[in-house]
Design a protein around this motif. Structure first.
Motif, PDB file in Angstrom:
ATOM      1  N   GLU A 192       1.262  -1.464   0.078  1.00 33.35           N
ATOM      2  CA  GLU A 192       0.052   0.274  -0.008  1.00 33.35           C
ATOM      3  C   GLU A 192       0.650   1.133  -0.249  1.00 33.35           C
ATOM      4  O   GLU A 192       1.853   1.114   0.638  1.00 33.35           O
ATOM      5  CB  GLU A 192      -1.420   0.124   1.614  1.00 33.35           C
ATOM      6  CG  GLU A 192      -1.953  -1.093   1.033  1.00 33.35           C
ATOM      7  CD  GLU A 192      -2.820  -0.670   2.384  1.00 33.35           C
ATOM      8  OE1 GLU A 192      -3.516  -1.784   2.697  1.00 33.35           O
ATOM      9  OE2 GLU A 192      -2.525  -0.061   3.152  1.00 33.35           O
ATOM     10  N   SER A 194      -3.545  14.880   6.419  1.00 35.93           N
ATOM     11  CA  SER A 194      -3.487  13.704   7.399  1.00 35.93           C
ATOM     12  C   SER A 194      -2.698  12.919   6.791  1.00 35.93           C
ATOM     13  O   SER A 194      -2.046  12.426   5.017  1.00 35.93           O
ATOM     14  CB  SER A 194      -5.056  13.403   6.763  1.00 35.93           C
ATOM     15  OG  SER A 194      -5.722  12.415   6.231  1.00 35.93           O
ATOM     16  N   TRP A 195      -2.408  11.978   7.384  1.00 37.77           N
ATOM     17  CA  TRP A 195      -2.217  10.950   6.552  1.00 37.77           C
ATOM     18  C   TRP A 195      -2.524   9.764   5.574  1.00 37.77           C
ATOM     19  O   TRP A 195      -2.138   8.581   4.900  1.00 37.77           O
ATOM     20  CB  TRP A 195      -1.208   9.830   7.514  1.00 37.77           C
ATOM     21  CG  TRP A 195       0.236  10.666   7.864  1.00 37.77           C
ATOM     22  CD1 TRP A 195      -0.239  10.692   9.952  1.00 37.77           C
ATOM     23  CD2 TRP A 195       1.247  10.786   7.743  1.00 37.77           C
ATOM     24  NE1 TRP A 195       1.080  11.484  10.108  1.00 37.77           N
ATOM     25  CE2 TRP A 195       2.165  10.978   9.413  1.00 37.77           C
ATOM     26  CE3 TRP A 195       1.964  10.738   6.611  1.00 37.77           C
ATOM     27  CZ2 TRP A 195       2.783  11.567   8.718  1.00 37.77           C
ATOM     28  CZ3 TRP A 195       3.022  11.151   6.769  1.00 37.77           C
ATOM     29  CH2 TRP A 195       3.955  11.625   7.719  1.00 37.77           C
ATOM     30  N   HIS A 196      -4.053   9.920   5.472  1.00 36.04           N
ATOM     31  CA  HIS A 196      -4.495   8.746   4.940  1.00 36.04           C
ATOM     32  C   HIS A 196      -4.263   9.404   3.830  1.00 36.04           C
ATOM     33  O   HIS A 196      -4.606   9.866   3.065  1.00 36.04           O
ATOM     34  CB  HIS A 196      -5.688   9.073   5.069  1.00 36.04           C
ATOM     35  CG  HIS A 196      -6.036   7.799   6.747  1.00 36.04           C
ATOM     36  ND1 HIS A 196      -6.332   6.624   7.171  1.00 36.04           N
ATOM     37  CD2 HIS A 196      -6.573   9.208   8.363  1.00 36.04           C
ATOM     38  CE1 HIS A 196      -6.066   7.078   8.991  1.00 36.04           C
ATOM     39  NE2 HIS A 196      -7.379   7.655   8.848  1.00 36.04           N
ATOM     40  N   VAL A 197      -4.665   7.906   2.249  1.00 33.96           N
ATOM     41  CA  VAL A 197      -4.257   7.915   1.173  1.00 33.96           C
ATOM     42  C   VAL A 197      -5.918   8.530   0.640  1.00 33.96           C
ATOM     43  O   VAL A 197      -5.705   9.536  -0.545  1.00 33.96           O
ATOM     44  CB  VAL A 197      -4.092   7.021   0.412  1.00 33.96           C
ATOM     45  CG1 VAL A 197      -3.753   7.296  -0.822  1.00 33.96           C
ATOM     46  CG2 VAL A 197      -2.790   6.581   0.469  1.00 33.96           C
ATOM     47  N   ARG A 198      -7.032   8.161   0.933  1.00 34.31           N
ATOM     48  CA  ARG A 198      -8.152   8.614   0.796  1.00 34.31           C
ATOM     49  C   ARG A 198      -8.086  10.484   1.004  1.00 34.31           C
ATOM     50  O   ARG A 198      -9.532  10.914   0.499  1.00 34.31           O
ATOM     51  CB  ARG A 198      -9.097   7.447   1.590  1.00 34.31           C
ATOM     52  CG  ARG A 198      -9.499   8.345   2.615  1.00 34.31           C
ATOM     53  CD  ARG A 198     -10.372   6.987   3.577  1.00 34.31           C
ATOM     54  NE  ARG A 198     -10.395   7.357   5.036  1.00 34.31           N
ATOM     55  CZ  ARG A 198     -10.181   7.003   5.884  1.00 34.31           C
ATOM     56  NH1 ARG A 198      -9.042   5.902   5.249  1.00 34.31           N
ATOM     57  NH2 ARG A 198      -9.955   7.207   7.151  1.00 34.31           N
ATOM     58  N   ASP A 199      -7.404  10.867   1.496  1.00 34.93           N
ATOM     59  CA  ASP A 199      -7.935  12.393   2.080  1.00 34.93           C
ATOM     60  C   ASP A 199      -7.081  12.881   1.233  1.00 34.93           C
ATOM     61  O   ASP A 199      -7.374  14.047   0.968  1.00 34.93           O
ATOM     62  CB  ASP A 199      -7.776  12.906   3.439  1.00 34.93           C
ATOM     63  CG  ASP A 199      -7.782  12.184   4.713  1.00 34.93           C
ATOM     64  OD1 ASP A 199      -8.261  11.572   5.163  1.00 34.93           O
ATOM     65  OD2 ASP A 199      -9.544  11.591   3.739  1.00 34.93           O
ATOM     66  N   GLU A 221       2.196   4.422   1.518  1.00 29.22           N
ATOM     67  CA  GLU A 221       2.167   5.260   2.614  1.00 29.22           C
ATOM     68  C   GLU A 221       2.792   6.284   2.572  1.00 29.22           C
ATOM     69  O   GLU A 221       3.902   6.848   1.905  1.00 29.22           O
ATOM     70  CB  GLU A 221       2.943   3.773   3.120  1.00 29.22           C
ATOM     71  CG  GLU A 221       5.400   4.467   2.694  1.00 29.22           C
ATOM     72  CD  GLU A 221       5.336   3.726   4.067  1.00 29.22           C
ATOM     73  OE1 GLU A 221       5.107   2.997   4.988  1.00 29.22           O
ATOM     74  OE2 GLU A 221       7.063   3.586   3.770  1.00 29.22           O
ATOM     75  N   SER A 258       6.905   9.991   9.100  1.00 31.48           N
ATOM     76  CA  SER A 258       6.775   8.739   9.485  1.00 31.48           C
ATOM     77  C   SER A 258       7.968   8.207  10.022  1.00 31.48           C
ATOM     78  O   SER A 258       8.758   8.741  10.095  1.00 31.48           O
ATOM     79  CB  SER A 258       6.630   7.739   8.313  1.00 31.48           C
ATOM     80  OG  SER A 258       7.672   7.886   7.454  1.00 31.48           O
TER      81      SER A 258
END
Length: 123
Positions: free
Chosen positions: A44, A104-109, A46, A61
């Motif tokens: 995924e 945000s660390w989220h890919v979807r964001d 990251e 990270s």
């Protein structure tokens, strides 16, 4: 639609350094958190580093903490990632990201992605 263009990827030996750059097509990113993500085949994507808008607070990270520096130059609509003491585990495609008004660390964001630049670290 903002276009992000990365550059600076290369093949280096372990222990070396690289500076990645990402230029945006317009200044709409000024009020956005910007970041760098990376991905290797079968894994995924990251987050590696983020930098907020306004205060330019950096976030890293655990995998790159102490070895990476993220910065931005709003006058040039550009974000940078400097990495030192590179390891073979840093080998990946690195993607620039314009996220949102918040980090945000989220890919979807992530709102906008670059096409990626390859970093290969040999031992």
């Amino acid at each position: 639609q903002v276009q992000l263009m990365e550059s600076g990827g290369d093949s280096v030996q372990a222990g070396g350094s690289l500076r990645l750059s990402c230029a945006a097509s317009d200044d709409s990113i000024i009020n956005m958190c910007l970041g760098w993500f990376r991905q290797t085949p079968g894994k995924e994507r990251e987050g590696v580093a983020l930098i907020s808008s306004g205060t330019n607070n950096p976030y890293y990270s655990a995998s790159v903490e102490g070895r990476a520096t993220i910065s931005r130059d709003n006058a040039k609509n550009t974000v940078y990632l400097e990495m030192n003491t590179l390891k073979p585990d840093d080998t990946a495609m690195y993607y620039c990201a314009a996220i949102s008004s918040y980090c945000s660390w989220h890919v979807r964001d992530v709102r906008y992605w670059g096409q990626g630049t390859q970093v290969t670290v040999s031992s």
